[in-house]
Scaffold this motif. Structure first.
Motif, PDB file in Angstrom:
ATOM      1  N   ASN A  40      -7.485  -6.575 -21.188  1.00 21.44           N
ATOM      2  CA  ASN A  40      -8.622  -7.384 -20.762  1.00 21.44           C
ATOM      3  C   ASN A  40      -8.143  -8.711 -20.189  1.00 21.44           C
ATOM      4  O   ASN A  40      -7.061  -9.193 -20.535  1.00 21.44           O
ATOM      5  N   LEU A  63      -7.165  -6.658 -27.728  1.00 22.65           N
ATOM      6  CA  LEU A  63      -8.457  -6.907 -28.367  1.00 22.65           C
ATOM      7  C   LEU A  63      -9.266  -5.646 -28.640  1.00 22.65           C
ATOM      8  O   LEU A  63     -10.338  -5.732 -29.241  1.00 22.65           O
ATOM      9  N   GLU A  64      -8.765  -4.477 -28.181  1.00 26.80           N
ATOM     10  CA  GLU A  64      -9.552  -3.253 -28.411  1.00 26.80           C
ATOM     11  C   GLU A  64      -8.618  -2.061 -28.495  1.00 26.80           C
ATOM     12  O   GLU A  64      -7.597  -2.014 -27.819  1.00 26.80           O
ATOM     13  N   LEU A  88     -12.992  -3.099 -32.169  1.00 25.35           N
ATOM     14  CA  LEU A  88     -12.748  -4.430 -31.637  1.00 25.35           C
ATOM     15  C   LEU A  88     -11.814  -5.151 -32.608  1.00 25.35           C
ATOM     16  O   LEU A  88     -12.092  -5.195 -33.806  1.00 25.35           O
ATOM     17  N   GLU A 122     -14.319  -3.997 -26.117  1.00 29.37           N
ATOM     18  CA  GLU A 122     -14.376  -5.402 -25.692  1.00 29.37           C
ATOM     19  C   GLU A 122     -15.530  -5.660 -24.715  1.00 29.37           C
ATOM     20  O   GLU A 122     -16.297  -6.615 -24.878  1.00 29.37           O
ATOM     21  N   ARG A 265     -14.245 -13.336 -29.542  1.00 30.82           N
ATOM     22  CA  ARG A 265     -13.054 -13.165 -30.370  1.00 30.82           C
ATOM     23  C   ARG A 265     -13.061 -13.979 -31.648  1.00 30.82           C
ATOM     24  O   ARG A 265     -12.613 -13.526 -32.685  1.00 30.82           O
TER      25      ARG A 265
END
Ligand SMILES: NC(=O)c1ccc[n+]([C@@H]2O[C@H](COP(=O)([O-])OP(=O)(O)OC[C@H]3O[C@@H](n4cnc5c(N)ncnc54)[C@H](OP(=O)(O)O)[C@@H]3O)[C@@H](O)[C@H]2O)c1
Length: 325
Positions: A40, A63-64, A88, A122, A265
């Protein structure tokens, strides 16, 4: 296990695959054997030194994730070993194993490959909470989404269309505009050739957009106020063109606009769990039916993580880039 960290800050070449211990699940967490991890823009910004991990999050990027559950804390009972999940994480996705609170994971619906599942969390969490919760987009309203061909944009177009909104997307090339239209946007505006404010007014008989999802900022901030309808909601999720601008707030007052924003986040696992519940109820059925699907740009092996980031840096991608582990 293999894990990717950024050694300092800079270009894709600073990304290194290193050996790290497998993390151990804490209270309420599951351990996932990661098969695919989404890349991302926030990962790129972290690599460049602009988005440090929040306190408590690992320095491993990502992040994922999507993969199989291989272990859990005794108090985590939502999934069993062998279940496939997409989740996540606040960091730690670019690794063979990751831990996540069970409430921040979702079952992978039938019909979605693990590769696609790695590209879901995400953007789906972000779009849901910003467009449908903060922005309160309703059927029949108009959404203006900037960066329509981005991971976020392609998700926003599909979800808004699925929930009965009209969608206007902006993007920087004819190919990207075509992609937005194929995904269900009613109007696609090449912002390099056309003024998006005029295009929005034209597409809405002068009314403007009810909700605007903006990642650009800079001079888009006053222009979004201009493009918004009376009682419009503008939701800021990033500032690719800068966060400091001079704005005449009279338009906000006279049009009764709401200008808000959020980041995902740094929110607690409990806050993310609330979004996960909404996604499970409202969006997983759409993914299962194939009415929404992540747009897959490209997949890279973990060892080629620098190439994956270079692809995102280049800005040619349409939709999502993922890593295979
Ligand atoms: N707040 C949150 O919780 C949250 C969560 C996730 C992501 N984000 C943010 O959302 C954005 C999109 O993330 P992503 O992963 O989907 O990234 P991405 O696929 O790389 O998308 C970035 C998009 O920004 C557009 N763009 C870049 N510079 C622009 C400019 N000067 N004017 C207009 N458009 C511009 C690009 O479109 P063109 O090529 O058409 O210019 C591209 O489609 C990122 O800024 C990210 O930080 C925020």
């Amino acid at each position: 296990m293999r894990a990717v960290i950024a050694e300092g800050s800079g270009g894709p070449e600073i990304l290194k695959v290193v050996e790290r211990p497998v993390p151990q699940p804490k209270e309420g967490e599951i351990l996932v054997r990661v098969r695919f991890a989404g890349v991302n823009r926030p990962d790129v910004i972290q690599r460049q030194g602009g988005y440090p991990p929040p306190p408590g999050a690992p320095d491993i990027l990502g992040l994922e994730i999507a993969g199989e559950v291989v272990g859990s804390d005794p108090n985590a009972n939502r999934f069993k070993a062998g279940d496939t999940v997409m989740a996540l994480v606040a960091g730690g996705g670019y690794a063979d194993y990751a831990v996540v609170h069970e409430s921040n994971a979702l079952p992978v619906p039938e019909g979605l490959s693990l590769e696609e599942a790695g590209a879901v969390p995400e953007t789906y969490f972000t779009v849901w909470t910003n467009v449908f919760e903060r922005g309160a987009l309703k059927p029949g309203e108009t959404l203006l989404v900037h960066g329509g061909s981005s991971g976020i944009g392609t998700t926003a177009i599909q979800l808004a269309e699925a929930f009965g909104a009209k969608v206007i997307a902006t993007a920087g090339s004819p190919e990207k505009c075509e992609a937005c239209l194929r995904l269900g946007a009613d109007v696609a505006v090449n912002y390099r050739e056309q003024d998006f404010v005029a295009a929005v007014k034209e597409a809405t008989d002068g009314r403007g957009a009810d909700v605007i999802l903006d990642m650009v900022g800079g001079d888009y901030i006053p222009r979004n106020h201009e493009a918004a309808a009376q009682d419009g909601r503008i939701v800021q999720i990033a500032f690719l063109k800068g966060s400091k601008v001079e704005v005449d707030f009279r338009r906000l007052m006279l049009k009764r606009l709401t200008h808000t924003g959020s980041t995902l986040r740094s929110r607690s696992a409990a806050e993310k769990a609330v979004i996960a519940e909404a996604l499970e109820a409202k969006v997983l059925p759409l993914l299962a039916e194939g009415r929404c699907k992540p747009v897959m740009d490209s997949t890279f092996a973990l060892e080629d993580v620098a190439q994956a980031h270079a692809r995102m840096d280049g800005g040619e991608h349409i939709g999502k880039i993922v890593l295979r582990l």
